[in-house]
Scaffold this active site. Structure first.
Site, short mmCIF file in Angstrom:
data_model
loop_
_atom_site.label_atom_id
_atom_site.label_comp_id
_atom_site.label_asym_id
_atom_site.label_seq_id
_atom_site.Cartn_x
_atom_site.Cartn_y
_atom_site.Cartn_z
N LYS A 35 0.52 -1.26 0.41
CA LYS A 35 -0.08 0.25 -0.04
C LYS A 35 0.58 1.31 -0.48
O LYS A 35 0.61 2.19 -0.55
CB LYS A 35 -0.75 -0.02 1.96
CG LYS A 35 -2.22 1.06 1.07
CD LYS A 35 -2.62 0.83 2.64
CE LYS A 35 -3.52 0.19 2.78
NZ LYS A 35 -4.21 -0.33 3.80
N ARG A 105 -3.50 3.29 8.94
CA ARG A 105 -3.94 2.21 8.45
C ARG A 105 -2.87 1.04 7.79
O ARG A 105 -1.65 1.71 8.16
CB ARG A 105 -4.32 1.65 7.06
CG ARG A 105 -6.05 2.79 6.55
CD ARG A 105 -6.25 2.50 5.19
NE ARG A 105 -6.87 4.04 4.87
CZ ARG A 105 -8.64 3.66 4.69
NH1 ARG A 105 -8.57 2.59 5.01
NH2 ARG A 105 -9.07 4.61 4.18
N GLY A 114 -8.11 -6.71 4.91
CA GLY A 114 -9.15 -7.24 6.42
C GLY A 114 -8.38 -7.33 7.78
O GLY A 114 -9.34 -7.76 8.66
N MET A 116 -5.86 -6.89 9.34
CA MET A 116 -5.09 -5.89 10.33
C MET A 116 -5.94 -4.70 10.85
O MET A 116 -6.73 -4.75 10.14
CB MET A 116 -3.37 -5.72 9.60
CG MET A 116 -2.71 -7.04 9.93
SD MET A 116 -0.61 -6.05 9.25
CE MET A 116 -1.41 -6.61 8.08
N ARG A 349 -4.04 -1.74 -5.63
CA ARG A 349 -2.92 -2.49 -5.48
C ARG A 349 -3.79 -4.18 -6.53
O ARG A 349 -4.55 -3.62 -7.44
CB ARG A 349 -3.21 -3.82 -4.15
CG ARG A 349 -5.24 -3.84 -3.84
CD ARG A 349 -4.93 -4.39 -1.95
NE ARG A 349 -6.54 -4.42 -1.91
CZ ARG A 349 -6.76 -4.95 -0.68
NH1 ARG A 349 -6.04 -4.48 0.53
NH2 ARG A 349 -8.33 -4.55 -0.75
N HIS A 465 -16.54 -8.81 2.62
CA HIS A 465 -15.06 -9.06 2.73
C HIS A 465 -15.50 -10.84 2.42
O HIS A 465 -14.04 -11.22 2.21
CB HIS A 465 -15.11 -9.16 4.84
CG HIS A 465 -14.30 -9.67 4.68
ND1 HIS A 465 -14.71 -11.53 5.84
CD2 HIS A 465 -12.78 -10.48 5.58
CE1 HIS A 465 -13.67 -12.17 6.25
NE2 HIS A 465 -12.23 -10.87 6.26
N SER A 788 17.23 -38.36 -7.89
CA SER A 788 16.00 -38.00 -7.53
C SER A 788 15.97 -37.66 -6.50
O SER A 788 16.29 -38.70 -5.37
CB SER A 788 14.48 -39.00 -8.01
OG SER A 788 13.62 -38.08 -7.55
N CYS A 856 10.97 -36.19 -5.81
CA CYS A 856 9.79 -36.29 -6.28
C CYS A 856 9.07 -36.52 -4.98
O CYS A 856 8.14 -36.94 -5.36
CB CYS A 856 10.49 -37.72 -6.87
SG CYS A 856 11.00 -39.06 -5.72
N TYR A 876 14.47 -30.66 -13.36
CA TYR A 876 13.09 -31.32 -13.65
C TYR A 876 12.12 -31.78 -11.78
O TYR A 876 12.83 -31.51 -10.61
CB TYR A 876 12.49 -32.95 -13.72
CG TYR A 876 13.06 -33.89 -13.46
CD1 TYR A 876 11.88 -34.37 -12.72
CD2 TYR A 876 13.82 -34.77 -13.73
CE1 TYR A 876 12.64 -35.74 -11.80
CE2 TYR A 876 14.44 -35.86 -12.93
CZ TYR A 876 13.39 -36.78 -11.88
OH TYR A 876 14.04 -37.61 -11.18
#
Length: 900
Positions: A35, A105, A114, A116, A349, A465, A788, A856, A876
């Site tokens: 923010k 804020r 919402g 905090m 945002r 909310h 792996s 894996c 991978y």
């Protein structure tokens, strides 16, 4: 300039601040929160933003670490920033002559809507109120702002019960014979203020503070403390946000949407967050403050009402929204206020959105030339792809709705009705599906919302909310069901003559806003229908967008994506979802068929090699058939098959009846079988006689499995297919184990291929799942063509605890006390387990430059763990079939984010 301070004005040169922050290896959002960073950027861009300043996240961390004490010098820095703000706006904080009021804020690096705390209208006292009445001539507005401030300060800063203050307002409304807050008279609101002061002193124990500086410093501390309130902690746990980041605090000049009928407030998205359509989507209220919209206190109007009533303001608003999208290359979620005909942008945002909206917005922005394909792959949370595979209600079997309300978050959900967040959480832990039904939700409901299949509220709009959180979590949500008469006391709700009690089943359709009785049948999403050949891809816009996203991801990523699959069906599903092979086939599951299990048990209890071979010969055709099916499904792609891993005692029965069956089948006595069960039992089987240790002491099992693998591969090769088996030896920790079992596998493979007169491409490698294996990976690599990493067991053996035991016994306390940010089995522990993986990669490649290395464990499907795998240079990742798209997108995002 040097960053030797903690407070930053919105109008400071953002490029200079950003350069200094980046020189420290951080981003502007790390320092000022999302923010604060956006408010500074918007101010620098000339967008009308109420002036203010941001207190950095470092101050929050210092405050918490100091036992909730403000860092030395911070109060003085805040005073200096307030003086600069006063000069900028030509108002005076705490003065009755042209007074300055501010909002306070939170604003963390990652948006936590919402979760905090916020305080509005700060700086108000009796003297300031009198000055504002004289200045504005609007007594009602001033007393309304004052009573809101006392209530929020008491609730947020002192922890007093907000309901007590709401009851004071309700009492005055009843006395005046009105039902809406906006209809309460100025005198009535003045009376509410006096009542609230009395409540405050009674509940808090001291009079309400009248000195604005004290109010401000207490509010700043309250926002810092709100970083650790239960709902914020729960939110971070659910969304995988680190507890160590802290929140910034934004202090901003108040602008008032409740000043008159030419004032108002709203929340809007620059595109539809539910569908992704390119249209302004939001809620607006005339003569109101922001909390009225967000908290669902009043049912809001469509944003189109602003266009009708204030067309010039609306056009200015549209232009700003367009500019914000052009600047951020993202759909934006904006809050705005109109004060007596002047538009102010309070914040922007990146907007939370559903999976369907995310993929459409990315596709559309590529088509519009607003973003590149590489940028597009970063616009979607990989976990949202799960939602695209979620079922929807079958329109042919869907019953008539008992009510239709606002469709706030898409998807189909059925469950048993509960009326509190606590019940939702408790029932879900018992394995029940629940629908949480509330008048409106609040941040305190976060755990119950996360546990629920769906959410239904009687008030609120598309930016309430419940709607925002539902969309973010991918939870179906219907809001604003005003026809529902809800009684918490009776634990029931009614629509006309229909009454639904706690525990009754209902279904909600987040795509249409429908609420239905009972458990309604669902159908697969378009993506799965097309993949299964049940729907033509030309009939599904969603499938086309999904394929585009996957194509862009595959172009961007460098990590391969394989799957964990033990059956041909799983292998086929994974291949359709883009898997490039199988990274783990577990063979132990294949022994649990009725005939197979008995033969395997005969092998275990056999007295001599001949009896063992006889039992294994009976198992060989089953294993060959299993491997043939999986290799066929993955034709042309690698299939890594792990040899038997669990200890033998897991295959023997514990109950006497099954033990007697084995005795009868083997000609042994029941006592002999029971002695064998007792002898094989291990105190700590995870560290016992399993994996490669079985292969060393009982090589016949490994021989049978390798023979089955290569007989299956040779058979397929003769059919003209291209099988690519890879044999994986589990649980090695020494070079000797690896060498012996590699030689065994190599010998059997050559014997089979010679007998079948067929050559098959294959590799032999090992699973790295013990710390010692990482430490001596260079020695193991002398005999292994691939590694792996089995990070499930590597995590257990590194920490020295059992995954099955940690979850219920001490993991929650470890997270609560900040020992862990979350479960190390969900996200890889980079500092410990990750360091071992990195060491294993380095040592393995030093010894064998062409070694293939992957992962894996369950971490192979987790976006943050995949990012780690990219950074340490794995070839991978391998994950469950339905997480393959998530892994493909995560790997692409890592490649884009770490391109430099």
């Amino acid at each position: 300039m040097a960053l030797d301070k903690h407070v930053f004005l919105f109008n400071e040169n953002v490029k200079e601040v950003e350069a200094e922050v980046e020189a420290e290896g951080r981003g502007l959002r790390d320092l000022l929160g999302g923010k604060g960073a956006n408010l500074m950027r918007m101010t620098n861009s000339g967008i009308p933003v109420p002036p203010g300043f941001t207190i950095d996240t470092d101050s929050c961390i210092e405050y918490i670490e100091a036992g909730n004490e403000l860092p030395d010098g911070l109060a003085e820095e805040i005073d200096e920033a307030m003086t600069s703000l006063e000069d900028e706006v030509d108002k005076k904080f705490g003065s009755k002559d042209n007074p300055l009021l501010v909002s306070v804020r939170s604003g963390a690096k990652f948006s936590m809507p919402g979760m905090m705390d916020t305080v509005l209208n700060l700086g108000m006292n009796d003297e300031v109120a009198a000055g504002m009445v004289e200045l504005t001539g609007d007594e009602r507005f001033v007393w309304d702002a004052y009573r809101r401030f006392i209530m929020m300060f008491a609730d947020v800063v002192k922890g007093a019960d907000r309901e007590l203050f709401e009851e004071a307002l309700s009492e005055v409304k009843e006395d005046e014979g009105v039902t809406e807050d906006v209809d309460v008279s100025a005198e009535g609101l003045k009376q509410v203020v006096e009542m609230e002061k009395e409540i405050y002193e009674r509940e808090v124990g001291v009079p309400f503070p009248t000195e604005p500086r004290q109010q401000l410093l207490e509010a700043v501390e309250a926002v810092f403390r709100s970083w650790d309130i239960p709902r914020a902690v729960a939110y971070r746990e659910i969304h995988g946000i680190s507890h160590s980041l802290g929140t910034a605090v934004n202090v901003q000049m108040m602008v008032f949407g409740n000043l008159a009928e030419d004032s108002g407030t709203g929340v809007a998205f620059t595109r539809n967050p539910a569908t992704g359509a390119k249209e302004i989507y939001g809620d607006f209220l005339f003569n109101a403050q922001g909390e009225d919209v967000v908290a669902g206190i009043r049912t809001p109007l469509s944003i189109s009402e602003l266009e009708r009533e204030m067309p010039e303001i609306y056009e200015q608003f549209l232009e700003i929204c367009e500019n914000l999208e052009q600047f951020y290359h993202e759909m934006q979620d904006v809050e705005f206020t109109i004060e007596q005909g002047k538009l102010w942008m309070l914040q922007t945002r990146d907007g939370k959105r559903t999976a369907h909206a995310a993929i459409k917005i990315a596709n559309d922005m590529v088509d519009e030339g607003l973003v590149t394909e590489r940028e597009a792959v970063t616009m979607m949370d990989p976990s949202q792809l799960d939602q695209l595979l979620h079922p929807q209600f079958d329109p042919d079997t869907k019953p008539e709705a008992i009510t239709v309300a606002v469709d706030a978050s898409p998807g189909a959900a059925s469950g048993q009705v509960v009326f509190t967040s606590e019940e939702a959480d408790a029932w879900a832990k018992e394995g029940k599906q629940v629908i949480l039904v509330r008048h409106e939700t609040s941040p305190e409901d976060i755990r119950g919302m996360a546990a629920s299949e769906g959410i239904l509220t009687t008030t609120g709009g598309k930016t309430s909310h419940a709607a925002i959180v539902g969309r973010q979590m991918g939870t179906p949500c219907v809001v604003g069901a005003g026809s529902i008469d809800l009684s918490y006391e009776k634990k029931q709700f009614s629509v006309g003559d229909v009454t639904v009690h706690e525990g009754d089943w209902i279904s909600i359709d987040g795509n249409t806003g429908e609420v239905m009785l009972g458990e309604v049948e669902t159908m697969p999403s378009d993506v799965l229908l097309v993949l299964e050949g049940e729907l033509d891809e030309s009939e599904s816009e969603l499938y086309g967008m999904f394929q585009n996203m996957m194509l862009w991801a595959d172009r961007a990523r460098t990590l391969g994506v394989l799957t964990n699959a033990d059956t041909p069906e799983d292998a086929e599903t994974a291949r359709k979802l883009g898997a490039e092979g199988i990274g783990l086939t577990r063979t132990e599951h294949m022994f649990f068929g009725e005939d197979r299990l008995l033969n395997f048990q005969k092998m275990i209890v056999a007295d001599d090699e001949a009896a063992q071979r006889k039992a294994l010969d009976a198992l060989l055709p089953y294993q060959r058939e299993d491997f043939e099916g999986i290799l066929r499904a993955m034709n042309g792609l690698p299939v890594i098959i792990r040899l038997l891993d669990p200890p033998l005692h897991e295959f023997l029965p514990k109950n006497e009846a099954d033990q007697r069956t084995i005795a009868e089948e083997t000609g042994k006595t029941l006592d002999e079988i029971q002695d064998m069960v007792a002898r094989l039992h291990e105190m700590n089987p995870m560290l016992g006689h399993r994996g490669c240790r079985l292969g060393i002491t009982d090589p016949l099992v490994s021989e049978m499995q390798v023979r089955a693998i290569f007989e299956a591969a040779c058979s397929l090769k003769k059919e003209g297919l291209d099988p690519k088996p890879e044999v994986m030896i589990p649980l090695v920790s020494t070079e000797g184990e690896t060498q012996i079992l590699t030689e065994l596998a190599e010998r059997v493979a050559q014997e089979v291929m010679a007998a079948e007169k067929v050559e098959v491409d294959y590799m032999i490698g090992t699973m790295i799942e013990l710390p010692r294996a990482c430490l001596v990976a260079d020695e193991i690599a002398q005999h292994a063509q691939f590694f792996s990493f089995g990070t499930n067991d590597l995590t257990q053996t590194t920490f020295g605890f059992s995954r099955d035991d940690i979850e219920g016994k001490f993991l929650p306390q470890y997270i609560e006390q900040r020992i862990f940010d979350g479960s190390p089995f969900a996200v890889i522990d980079e500092d410990g387990v990750g360091a071992l993986v990195e060491m294993g990669v380095k040592k393995g490649r030093e010894a064998r430059s062409d070694i293939e290395i992957g992962i894996c464990g369950e971490h192979g499907g987790d976006p943050r763990s995949i990012d780690f795998c990219h950074r340490v240079g794995l070839d991978y990742v391998s994950c469950s079939p339905l997480r393959v798209p998530i892994a493909r997108l995560s790997a692409a995002q890592s490649a884009v984010n770490h391109a430099e």
